[in-house]
Design an enzyme around this catalytic site. Structure first.
Site, PDB file in Angstrom:
ATOM      1  CE  LYS A   1      26.042  -7.773 102.683  1.00 52.83           C
ATOM      2  NZ  LYS A   1      24.982  -6.730 103.359  1.00 52.83           N
TER       3      LYS A   1
HETATM    4  C1  LIG Z   1      25.598  -5.290 103.110  1.00 58.66           C
HETATM    5  C2  LIG Z   1      24.469  -4.773 103.083  1.00 58.66           C
HETATM    6  C3  LIG Z   1      24.680  -2.903 103.402  1.00 58.66           C
HETATM    7  C4  LIG Z   1      25.294  -2.289 102.019  1.00 58.66           C
HETATM    8  O1  LIG Z   1      26.383  -2.826 101.463  1.00 58.66           O
HETATM    9  P1  LIG Z   1      27.879  -2.531 100.876  1.00 58.66           P
HETATM   10  O2  LIG Z   1      28.606  -3.751  99.526  1.00 58.66           O
HETATM   11  O3  LIG Z   1      29.077  -2.930 102.070  1.00 58.66           O
HETATM   12  O4  LIG Z   1      28.132  -1.413 100.688  1.00 58.66           O
HETATM   13  C5  LIG Z   1      23.377  -2.728 102.405  1.00 58.66           C
HETATM   14  N1  LIG Z   1      22.095  -2.984 102.533  1.00 58.66           N
HETATM   15  C6  LIG Z   1      22.042  -3.909 103.422  1.00 58.66           C
HETATM   16  C7  LIG Z   1      19.963  -4.308 103.468  1.00 58.66           C
HETATM   17  C8  LIG Z   1      23.141  -5.177 103.613  1.00 58.66           C
HETATM   18  O5  LIG Z   1      22.524  -6.042 104.005  1.00 58.66           O
END
Ligand SMILES: *Cc1c(COP(=O)(O)O)cnc(C)c1O
Length: 460
Positions: A111
Site C-alpha cells: 500500500k
Molecule cells: C490490503 C492488503 C491486501 C489486499 O489488497 P486489496 O487491494 O484490498 O485486494 C493483501 N495483502 C496485504 C498485505 C494488504 O495489506
C-alpha cells in the site's frame, strides 16, 4: 481525461476533483471515461524505463490537464525516495515462480506504493488551492500505517485512522501509533474492521458533517490508488520477459483493488493471461468468480487480517465493466446488493469473468501449510497474505509462468509467522526503533456519533 461515477454518467469531473473526493456523492466509484491502449510497439518503448519513468508515462494520461508532466515527474520521484530499492520493487525467485516484492516502502506493505504518491498529490493540490482537508480512513492495519506515513507532518491536512482495537498485529499497531506528528490521530474502535468501515461510510454519507470538515478518503476505492498500482504489473512483466510467456499474476485479495489494477493494466494492452484472485476464508470473491455467488457473510478473523473483508468495494468496477459502462444498470445491481447482501452474476457475465480471472481460497490450515512449505523447501519466509497467493497455485494446478504479488514483509505479522514456523521474525533495521516507542491512541466505542464528536473536538 474525464471521470464519471460508476452509478451515473451525467456529470463529468477532472482528476483533481475525483482524487480529492475519493467517492462519488451517489455512492459510486469514479472511473475514467476513456482508456489509453498500448500496442506491442508502444510497450516496447516502455521496456527499459526505470520504475519511476514508467510510472510517469503510465499515470500522465490520467491526470489530464490538472498537473504538468514536470510536476507529475517531481511528485513521483519524491514518492519513491523512501523506498529501500531504487527500483521501488524487487523480483525474486520462489521455486518455478517469480515473487514481485512490493514491500520495500516505509511501512512494509504494497500500500506504500500508491499511498506515498497520494500524500504528495494532496500536497500539490492543496498548495495550489490553499485548502485544508481531513482524511478519515478505516483500516485492518496496513492501509492505516501506509496513510499515516504518507500524511504525517504535512501542512493543511490531518489524518484520522480508525482501527479495530486488539485486532491488528503488534507491528501494525506500533507503526501507526508511534507517529508523534500533531496531524495524526489514531482511534482504537471497540469493534471489528467492518464496524470501522461502516463508521467511515456513515461519516461520508453525512454531507453536512463531511463537507464542514472537508473530509477526504484514501481507501482503496480512490482511483489514484488503482492507477498507481497498475504500474508494477507493467514493470514486472517487462522484467520476466522473455522467460515467461502468457504471464499470470497471483494476487492476494481483499477489497479487489490490487487485482483490479492488474485487470486495468490488461485493458491498457498488457498481455496478461490470467489474474488469479487469492482469498482467505473470507471467500466472497472466490465464490463470485467460480460460481457467480457474490453474497456477503459476516467477516471472520484470520491470520491474514488485511484480507478479512466481505464487501469487496472495488468489485463494483468489474460489474460496471461487465455491463459495458452502463451506470444505470450498475446502480441497480449495487442498490440490490446493498439491500439483499447478495448478487448472483448472470451466466454470460460469469464466462466473461473467467476469460480473465481464476480464483481459489485457503483456509487457516492450508495457509499455515503454505508458510511452512516455502520455508522448508526454499528457505523463504512469506507473510501470511503472500502465502495465500502462493498456496492457491497448488490448488489450481498452476506450476509456471506466474508472478506472485508479495504484498507485505513477513515481519509485519510476527504472530502469524511464530504460530506457523515457531521462529521470531526480524524487522528491517530501519524500523527497529519503533518497538520501544510510546504508543499514542484513543479508545472509542463503536459509535459514529462518538467519532464525530472526537474529530470536531480535535479540530476546534
Ligand atoms: C490490503 C492488503 C491486501 C489486499 O489488497 P486489496 O487491494 O484490498 O485486494 C493483501 N495483502 C496485504 C498485505 C494488504 O495489506
Amino acid at each position: 481525461m474525464k471521470y464519471i461515477s460508476t452509478r451515473s454518467s451525467s456529470v463529468k469531473y477532472n482528476f483533481e476533483k475525483i482524487f480529492l473526493k475519493g467517492l462519488a456523492d451517489d455512492g459510486g466509484l469514479f472511473t475514467p471515461t476513456t482508456i489509453p491502449v498500448y500496442s506491442e510497439k508502444d510497450l516496447n518503448k516502455f521496456k527499459d524505463l526505470s520504475y519511476s519513468e514508467l510510472a510517469i508515462e503510465l499515470i500522465f494520461p490520467f491526470v489530464g490537464d490538472t498537473i504538468s508532466k514536470n510536476d507529475l515527474s517531481n511528485i513521483i520521484k519524491n514518492s519513491y525516495k523512501k523506498f529501500d530499492d531504487k527500483n521501488v520493487v524487487k523480483i525474486s525467485n520462489l521455486g518455478n515462480f517469480k515473487l514481485l516484492e512490493l514491500f520495500h516502502g516505509p511501512t512494509l506493505a504494497f500500500k506504500d506504493i500508491a499511498m506515498q504518491f497520494i500524500g504528495n498529490l494532496y500536497e500539490h493540490y492543496l498548495n495550489q488551492n490553499k485548502k485544508k482537508i481531513n482524511i478519515v480512513v478505516a483500516t485492518s492495519g496496513d492501509t492505516g500505517s501506509a496513510a499515516i506515513d504518507a500524511i504525517k507532518g504535512r501542512k493543511n491536512m490531518n489524518v484520522f485512522v480508525l482501527h479495530p482495537d486488539n485486532k491488528i498485529s503488534s507491528v501494525q499497531k506500533k507503526l501507526m501509533t508511534t507517529a508523534s506528528e500533531k496531524n495524526v490521530y489514531n482511534l482504537a474502535i471497540q469493534g471489528n474492521f467492518d464496524d470501522c468501515q461502516n463508521i467511515v461510510k456513515s461519516l461520508f454519507a453525512d454531507k453536512k458533517f463531511s463537507n464542514s470538515i472537508n473530509m477526504s478518503g484514501v481507501n482503496s476505492i480512490n482511483w489514484a490508488r488503482i492507477i498507481a498500482q497498475s504500474v508494477y504489473y507493467f514493470y514486472s512483466y517487462f522484467k520476466v520477459l522473455p522467460f515467461f510467456k502468457n504471464v499470470n499474476f497471483s494476487v492476494p485479495t481483499g477489497n479487489f483493488g490490487d487485482v483490479f489494477s492488474g485487470y486495468f493494466a490488461k485493458k491498457m494492452g498488457l498481455p496478461i493471461n490470467k489474474l488469479i484472485v487469492a482469498t482467505n476464508s473470507n471467500d466472497i470473491l472466490h465464490r463470485a468468480i467460480t460460481r457467480g455467488d457474490y453474497a456477503s457473510n459476516p467477516a471472520i478473523e484470520t491470520l491474514s487480517p488485511s484480507m478479512d473483508i466481505q464487501i469487496a468495494s472495488n468489485f463494483e468496477r468489474l460489474i460496471y465493466d461487465l455491463n459495458q459502462g452502463n451506470s444505470l444498470e450498475t446502480k441497480k445491481i449495487m442498490d440490490k446488493f446493498k439491500k439483499e447482501k447478495k448478487y448472483i452474476i448472470p451466466k454470460d457475465h460469469l464466462s466473461k469473468i473467467n476469460l480473465n480471472f481464476l480464483s481459489e481460497s485457503l483456509n487457516e490450515k492450508e495457509l499455515i501449510s503454505s508458510i511452512r512449505y516455502t520455508y522448508e523447501n526454499f528457505k523463504i519466509v512469506l507473510d501470511p497474505h503472500t502465502a495465500i497467493g502462493y498456496g492457491v497455485l497448488n490448488k489450481l494446478n498452476i506450476d509456471s509462468n506466474t508472478i506472485i504479488l508479495a504484498t507485505a514483509h513477513p515481519s509485519k505479522f510476527p504472530e502469524a509467522i511464530e504460530k506457523s514456523l515457531n521462529i521470531k521474525t526480524k524487522l528491517p533495521a530501519k524500523l527497529n526503533y519503533i518497538m520501544d516507542q510510546k504508543e499514542k491512541y484513543d479508545k472509542l466505542e463503536n459509535n459514529t456519533e462518538a467519532v464525530k464528536k472526537f474529530i470536531l473536538k480535535k479540530l476546534s
